[in-house]
Design an enzyme around this catalytic site. Structure first.
Site, PDB file in Angstrom:
ATOM      1  N   ASP A 176       0.531  -1.174   0.303  1.00 35.85           N
ATOM      2  CA  ASP A 176       0.313  -0.148  -0.019  1.00 35.85           C
ATOM      3  C   ASP A 176       1.133   1.000   0.062  1.00 35.85           C
ATOM      4  O   ASP A 176       0.227   2.383   0.727  1.00 35.85           O
ATOM      5  CB  ASP A 176      -0.871   0.183   1.315  1.00 35.85           C
ATOM      6  CG  ASP A 176      -1.661   0.957   0.998  1.00 35.85           C
ATOM      7  OD1 ASP A 176      -2.511   1.045   0.095  1.00 35.85           O
ATOM      8  OD2 ASP A 176      -2.284   1.550   2.405  1.00 35.85           O
ATOM      9  N   ASP A 201       3.038   0.375  -5.375  1.00 29.40           N
ATOM     10  CA  ASP A 201       1.067   0.155  -5.890  1.00 29.40           C
ATOM     11  C   ASP A 201       1.651   1.018  -6.260  1.00 29.40           C
ATOM     12  O   ASP A 201       1.083   0.773  -7.579  1.00 29.40           O
ATOM     13  CB  ASP A 201       0.828  -0.137  -4.047  1.00 29.40           C
ATOM     14  CG  ASP A 201      -0.571   0.186  -4.322  1.00 29.40           C
ATOM     15  OD1 ASP A 201      -1.333  -0.721  -5.404  1.00 29.40           O
ATOM     16  OD2 ASP A 201      -1.376   0.131  -3.214  1.00 29.40           O
ATOM     17  N   ASP A 205      -3.003   6.997  -5.965  1.00 34.95           N
ATOM     18  CA  ASP A 205      -3.786   7.054  -6.082  1.00 34.95           C
ATOM     19  C   ASP A 205      -5.266   8.293  -5.098  1.00 34.95           C
ATOM     20  O   ASP A 205      -4.359   9.055  -3.699  1.00 34.95           O
ATOM     21  CB  ASP A 205      -4.641   6.148  -4.497  1.00 34.95           C
ATOM     22  CG  ASP A 205      -3.762   4.799  -5.509  1.00 34.95           C
ATOM     23  OD1 ASP A 205      -3.560   4.454  -6.433  1.00 34.95           O
ATOM     24  OD2 ASP A 205      -5.015   3.629  -3.874  1.00 34.95           O
ATOM     25  N   ARG A 256      -4.651   1.579 -16.095  1.00 33.95           N
ATOM     26  CA  ARG A 256      -4.620   2.537 -14.725  1.00 33.95           C
ATOM     27  C   ARG A 256      -3.570   4.183 -15.550  1.00 33.95           C
ATOM     28  O   ARG A 256      -3.219   4.644 -14.724  1.00 33.95           O
ATOM     29  CB  ARG A 256      -4.570   2.596 -13.458  1.00 33.95           C
ATOM     30  CG  ARG A 256      -5.226   1.171 -13.025  1.00 33.95           C
ATOM     31  CD  ARG A 256      -4.267   0.650 -11.427  1.00 33.95           C
ATOM     32  NE  ARG A 256      -5.601  -0.163 -11.393  1.00 33.95           N
ATOM     33  CZ  ARG A 256      -5.630  -0.158  -9.910  1.00 33.95           C
ATOM     34  NH1 ARG A 256      -5.399  -0.119  -9.085  1.00 33.95           N
ATOM     35  NH2 ARG A 256      -5.912  -1.881  -9.685  1.00 33.95           N
TER      36      ARG A 256
END
Length: 389
Positions: A176, A201, A205, A256
């Protein structure tokens, strides 16, 4: 890299009220006939799609003025993060050490509660032993030095009005661990001219009801899961998320660019090349407006992907919606667009902000994005006294 911009004649474009079919893309200008950048100013702000035509002279690529003075960055972002003022009304904090913590460190400045405009008196690598929490009303301004953050990343938790400019992020390790993690409930954020690569990760985000964010002029490379917007289908509060991503270079990153759940995302004038799975993914209830981007395929040809998931408060699974306007698909790239649901109400950026700087997706734009994104060797501007606010 230099901080150069395109030159030449520039035009202002306005919405003329025509609404092209949403599942087709506009033809791109020939590279041999470059078309100058423009300010996009819709005349009819609630028209769900648009075409553009020339009307008058306008400015160059965005942000040519923000290096004129130290605090000229404040409230200058285009898109959803346009209100971010960072540490505009605070004193300058000087980072004088590359140590992870202690007096004169970046961490010490970021934890202070008052507004601060943080600049660097040193260059080099800051090895972070844990996430560096950034409090509200901070500008982290890397102009004038070369600062690389490694080990961990920045965490923007329940904060507002943060500007992150001209930094490098590389080599984040641990579960994470993201380069920049924006959650929960943070807002008015601008990430500009940063280089991000190789984290365990994500690189960026954005989730847990964080919103009104712009990511611009960034360079993403050597990575798998690049930008995630929206945590998972159980976090229905992420329906508030609004993000603009523009003039960024996604350089061989795998997927992404971004992947979106629930949120509204405006992508324009980005260059995405050689993705490994897909370029952009629309998952549960997301709305993605892709405008004048360059999608350049490698081995994988389909740019857009749809993933169905069930929102926690709904009975049936659904994917999201992607609208493509003026995008360029090259080297065999295929959009892979799905027809829009007639009952689905797709947002238009002009419902939320009146103008944004855009140019057609030509070779000229591609060259600019290859050379003018990410960390740049630019001097730190002088700090001029603030005019009365």
């Amino acid at each position: 890299m230099g901080n150069s911009h395109a030159h030449g004649h520039h035009r202002k474009f306005r919405n003329n009220g025509n609404v092209p079919s949403p599942d087709k893309t506009a033809s791109a200008p020939s590279p041999s006939q470059p078309v100058p950048p423009s300010i996009y100013q819709p005349e009819h702000p609630l028209i769900p799609n648009s075409s553009i035509h020339a009307s008058s002279m306008a400015t160059s690529l965005p942000y040519s003025h923000v290096d004129s003075a130290l605090r000229a960055l404040a409230a200058q972002a285009e898109g959803f993060g346009r209100c971010a003022i960072g540490g505009l009304h605070g004193p300058i904090y000087y980072v004088t050490t590359l140590l992870d913590d202690g007096p004169g460190s970046l961490r010490d400045g970021c934890r202070k509660k008052e507004p601060l405009w943080i600049v660097f008196e040193v260059s080099g690598t800051i090895q972070l032993g844990s996430y560096l929490n950034v409090s509200s009303y901070k500008t982290i301004d890397g102009r004038g030095q070369r600062i690389k953050l490694t080990g961990k990343g920045l965490r923007l938790k329940e904060c507002e009005h943060v500007i992150i400019c001209n930094l490098e992020f590389e080599g984040g390790r641990g579960p994470d661990v993201d380069g920049i993690q924006i959650k929960p409930k943070s807002k008015h954020i601008w990430i500009d001219r940063c280089s991000l690569r190789d984290y365990d990760d994500g690189l960026i985000d954005i989730n847990r009801e964080s919103t009104d964010i712009t990511v611009s002029r960034c360079h993403f490379a050597q990575h798998d899961k690049t930008i995630l917007i929206g945590a998972d289908p159980t976090h229905v509060g992420d329906r508030c998320i609004r993000v603009t991503i523009h003039h960024c270079f996604f350089d061989g990153t795998r997927q992404r660019h971004p992947r979106v759940r629930f949120g509204k995302v405006h992508l324009y004038n980005n260059y995405i090349r050689n993705w490994g799975i897909y370029a952009v993914c629309a998952s549960v209830e997301s709305q993605i407006y892709s405008q004048c981007n360059i999608y350049e395929a490698g081995q994988k040809k389909i740019a857009f992907k749809y993933l169905s998931e069930k929102a926690a408060d709904k009975e049936e699974a659904s994917s999201g919606c992607i609208r493509s306007e003026g995008d360029l698909f090259v080297i065999g790239a295929q959009a892979g667009l799905m027809a829009e649901d007639g009952e689905f109400c797709m947002f238009h950026p002009s419902e939320y902000y009146p103008t944004w700087t855009i140019e057609p997706p030509t070779d000229s734009l591609k060259q600019v994005l290859q050379h003018c994104t990410g960390w740049q060797c630019v001097p730190r501007p002088a700090d001029h006294p603030l005019a009365a606010q």
